[in-house]
Design an enzyme around this catalytic site. Structure first.
Site, PDB file in Angstrom:
ATOM      1  N   LYS A 279      15.083 -19.857  60.009  1.00 14.80           N
ATOM      2  CA  LYS A 279      14.074 -18.942  59.468  1.00 14.80           C
ATOM      3  C   LYS A 279      12.966 -19.735  58.778  1.00 14.80           C
ATOM      4  O   LYS A 279      13.211 -20.847  58.309  1.00 14.80           O
ATOM      5  CB  LYS A 279      14.720 -18.017  58.426  1.00 14.80           C
ATOM      6  CG  LYS A 279      15.595 -16.927  59.005  1.00 14.80           C
ATOM      7  CD  LYS A 279      16.113 -16.018  57.912  1.00 14.80           C
ATOM      8  CE  LYS A 279      17.009 -14.938  58.477  1.00 14.80           C
ATOM      9  NZ  LYS A 279      16.310 -13.969  59.341  1.00 14.80           N
ATOM     10  N   ARG A 353      25.170  -9.236  64.502  1.00 16.72           N
ATOM     11  CA  ARG A 353      25.859  -8.547  65.600  1.00 16.72           C
ATOM     12  C   ARG A 353      27.004  -9.394  66.149  1.00 16.72           C
ATOM     13  O   ARG A 353      27.991  -8.868  66.661  1.00 16.72           O
ATOM     14  CB  ARG A 353      24.836  -8.166  66.684  1.00 16.72           C
ATOM     15  CG  ARG A 353      24.131  -9.337  67.291  1.00 16.72           C
ATOM     16  CD  ARG A 353      22.844  -8.946  68.011  1.00 16.72           C
ATOM     17  NE  ARG A 353      21.709  -8.748  67.094  1.00 16.72           N
ATOM     18  CZ  ARG A 353      20.495  -8.403  67.489  1.00 16.72           C
ATOM     19  NH1 ARG A 353      20.250  -8.195  68.759  1.00 16.72           N
ATOM     20  NH2 ARG A 353      19.529  -8.261  66.605  1.00 16.72           N
TER      21      ARG A 353
HETATM   22  N1  BES Z   1      19.629 -10.698  58.268  1.00 15.76           N
HETATM   23  C1  BES Z   1      18.606 -10.630  59.249  1.00 15.76           C
HETATM   24  C2  BES Z   1      17.859  -9.295  59.219  1.00 15.76           C
HETATM   25  C3  BES Z   1      16.907  -9.110  58.067  1.00 15.76           C
HETATM   26  C4  BES Z   1      15.684  -9.722  58.063  1.00 15.76           C
HETATM   27  C5  BES Z   1      17.239  -8.276  57.021  1.00 15.76           C
HETATM   28  C6  BES Z   1      14.803  -9.543  57.013  1.00 15.76           C
HETATM   29  C7  BES Z   1      16.368  -8.075  55.985  1.00 15.76           C
HETATM   30  C8  BES Z   1      15.150  -8.717  55.971  1.00 15.76           C
HETATM   31  C9  BES Z   1      19.211 -10.778  60.632  1.00 15.76           C
HETATM   32  O1  BES Z   1      20.301 -11.614  60.724  1.00 15.76           O
HETATM   33  C10 BES Z   1      18.138 -11.370  61.495  1.00 15.76           C
HETATM   34  O2  BES Z   1      17.766 -12.471  61.262  1.00 15.76           O
HETATM   35  N2  BES Z   1      17.678 -10.587  62.470  1.00 15.76           N
HETATM   36  C11 BES Z   1      16.652 -11.018  63.350  1.00 15.76           C
HETATM   37  C12 BES Z   1      17.027 -10.594  64.735  1.00 15.76           C
HETATM   38  C13 BES Z   1      16.151 -11.194  65.805  1.00 15.76           C
HETATM   39  C14 BES Z   1      16.375 -12.679  65.889  1.00 15.76           C
HETATM   40  C15 BES Z   1      16.484 -10.515  67.105  1.00 15.76           C
HETATM   41  C16 BES Z   1      15.347 -10.349  62.914  1.00 15.76           C
HETATM   42  O3  BES Z   1      15.378  -9.180  62.510  1.00 15.76           O
HETATM   43  O4  BES Z   1      14.317 -11.024  62.944  1.00 15.76           O
HETATM   44 MN    MN Z   2      19.736 -13.654  61.008  1.00 13.17          MN
END
Ligand code: BES
Ligand code: MN
Ligand code: ZN
Length: 498
Positions: A279, A353
């Site tokens: 990230k 997931r």
């Molecule tokens: N934990 C995150 C989702 C999230 C992001 C929650 C920001 C709250 C605030 C999750 O694990 C994630 O990183 N999801 C990705 C999925 C994508 C790579 C398909 C996302 O939402 O960007």
């Molecule tokens: Mn994630």
């Protein structure tokens, strides 16, 4: 905090502060009228003069009212409209709580009867008042050297004009306290940083839980046991971390031995760096909240245990840390899940997931009445619904409706998103049974579609709480949601049964 019922005329109550509503066109509530008579019209004089603004939640604190035994009277205006929405009612209670905190009173007596809140009765208002009080008094300074003083307020009472309501209000007090405590536990687990709140820490908390509540038993699967079962998907997430993953199972037995349990499955990523699909740095600290689904399972089980609900509930937590060390999963890696399905991991940041699918397969073992998973799963959910409403997706419309209704009933809103089969196509993989991402469009829906491939034989729903589990900015912190919704859902199931 102690909560009690109080009957009798308001002017005779010895309390540090009475909270008394004024409504509409400066109409005195029953309690306000009784006080007004005792003090020979002083309250109506102040109100007529305009000392209390006619907006919901505006207050006027009157010390030492003549012929009134209580030390103070806090007038609170309910606004011009006949009845308040649950949101405005909450804001009103919050402004009363702020004054009580500042004036350092030890006890308060609320007269909620004449605050009209849409479709809600006195018992509901009492329950909600307790939750709001617990929220207002919550503080998390365990990790600061300079700790805030304990709140002075230690007793809240509720004035009853009609004794016939006392048993409903007693129940409301029990429920409000249980939900309030559940929310506080969820907040604290959420607020703890990733270096303290690890999967191992969550497992220890679960064991402690079983020690404190004889209706709950806990079992923990370690990585070796998960390996032997074949949870290749869950383990692919912890592969890049020095912290071992844990699958935590908490079993609450309040119902009959053979009653099919409600199963709650929580995403417990104690820190989400994104893994090799790292990230960006800004705001990454907030990924300590990526275990708020798990925290809500803890909080809900606490509430259920405190209320001794006559149902069976299983809480399963998929706990892991998503880190990018030399053993980490790489984009393109293919793993085999507990279900036997193979998954091509195209983005290691779609890890929620991956842990949930194995936990959901494991949940089948309990022959559940329904399975609900709760997860801070997608950033897309914040884009779709913002920070006020959780997303519900389900393979059974009836279950989604029960969850939405529980959200309305507890003022912890959820809204359904569609999950038609067309969306499943986005998860096609050239090399495995399915891919773990479905591209940018409808990210919340394709994440749920992924989970649906592991719950085909189950009555299942998914709650995406990415927008509702915490607030950012200067008041950064976990919200304790959706503990009220989940607890209401279980209260409804218990009520159905009896
Ligand atoms: N934990 C995150 C989702 C999230 C992001 C929650 C920001 C709250 C605030 C999750 O694990 C994630 O990183 N999801 C990705 C999925 C994508 C790579 C398909 C996302 O939402 O960007
Ligand atoms: Mn994630
Ligand atoms: Zn995550």
């Amino acid at each position: 905090m102690e909560y009690k019922i109080k009957s009798g005329s308001p002017e005779k109550q010895s309390s540090a502060c009475l909270i008394v509503p004024i409504s509409g066109n400066n109409k005195l509530s029953t309690a306000a009228q009784q006080l007004d008579e005792a003090c020979e019209g002083y309250i109506s004089k102040l109100v007529k003069r305009g000392d209390l603004a006619r907006q919901p939640g505006k207050t006027l604190l009157i010390p030492g009212l003549h012929n009134v035994k209580a030390q103070r009277v806090l007038l609170v205006h309910t606004g011009k409209e006949r009845s308040l929405s649950a949101t405005k009612f909450t804001r009103l209670l919050q402004s009363c709580m702020a004054i009580l905190k500042d004036s350092s009173v030890k006890d308060a007596l609320f007269y909620l009867d004449d605050i009209h809140c849409e479709k809600r009765d006195l018992a509901w208002k009492v329950r909600h008042c307790i939750q709001t009080a617990e929220d207002s008094l919550y503080q998390f300074d365990d990790l600061k050297s300079d700790k805030a003083d304990a709140p002075k307020l230690t007793r809240i009472q509720f004035g009853l004009s009609d004794r016939s309501q006392s048993s409903a209000v007693e129940t409301a007090i029990t429920q409000g306290q249980a939900i309030g405590r559940g929310k506080q536990l969820a907040k604290t687990l959420g607020n703890l940083p990733g270096n303290i709140c690890t999967p191992t820490y969550l497992a220890e908390q679960a064991q402690q839980f079983a020690k404190n509540h004889k209706t709950i038993s806990t079992s923990i699967l370690d990585e070796k046991q998960m390996q032997d079962l074949g949870m290749g998907s869950l383990l692919s997430v912890s592969a890049g971390s020095d912290e071992p993953a844990k699958l935590i199972v908490m079993n609450y037995k309040g119902g009959k031995k053979d009653d099919a349990p409600q199963v709650l499955v929580g995403k417990g990523i104690t820190f989400d760096t994104g893994g090799i699909s790292l990230k960006p740095g800004a705001g990454m600290d907030e990924m300590k909240y990526d275990m708020c689904g798990a925290a809500s399972v803890f909080g809900t089980l606490l509430a259920v245990a405190e209320m001794n609900l006559p149902i069976n509930v299983v809480g399963i937590i998929a706990a892991a840390e998503n880190m990018p060390n030399g053993g980490a999963t790489k984009p393109g890696d293919i793993v085999t899940s507990l279900s036997g399905k193979t998954i091509e991991i195209l983005n290691t940041d779609a890890e929620g997931r991956l842990v949930l699918c194995d936990a959901l397969s494991y949940a089948e073992m309990f022959n559940p009445a329904a399975i609900i998973d709760i997860a801070t799963l997608t950033g897309a959910c914040i884009i779709a619904l913002g920070h006020h409403t959780s997303a519900v997706l389900s393979n059974q419309n009836g279950l989604a409706q029960q969850i939405i209704k529980a959200g309305e009933g507890s003022a912890d809103a959820a809204w359904q998103l569609p999950m038609g089969e067309e969306y499943q196509e986005q998860l096609k993989s050239n090399f495995a049974d399915l891919a773990n991402i479905g591209g940018r469009p409808a990210g919340t829906i394709t994440a749920a579609c992924f989970l649906s491939r592991f719950t085909e034989n189950q009555r299942w729903a998914h709650l995406d709480i990415a927008g509702t589990a915490w607030v950012s900015g200067s008041n950064k912190g976990a919200t304790g949601r959706p503990v009220p919704l989940l607890t209401q859902y279980l209260l409804d199931r218990a009520a159905e049964q009896s």
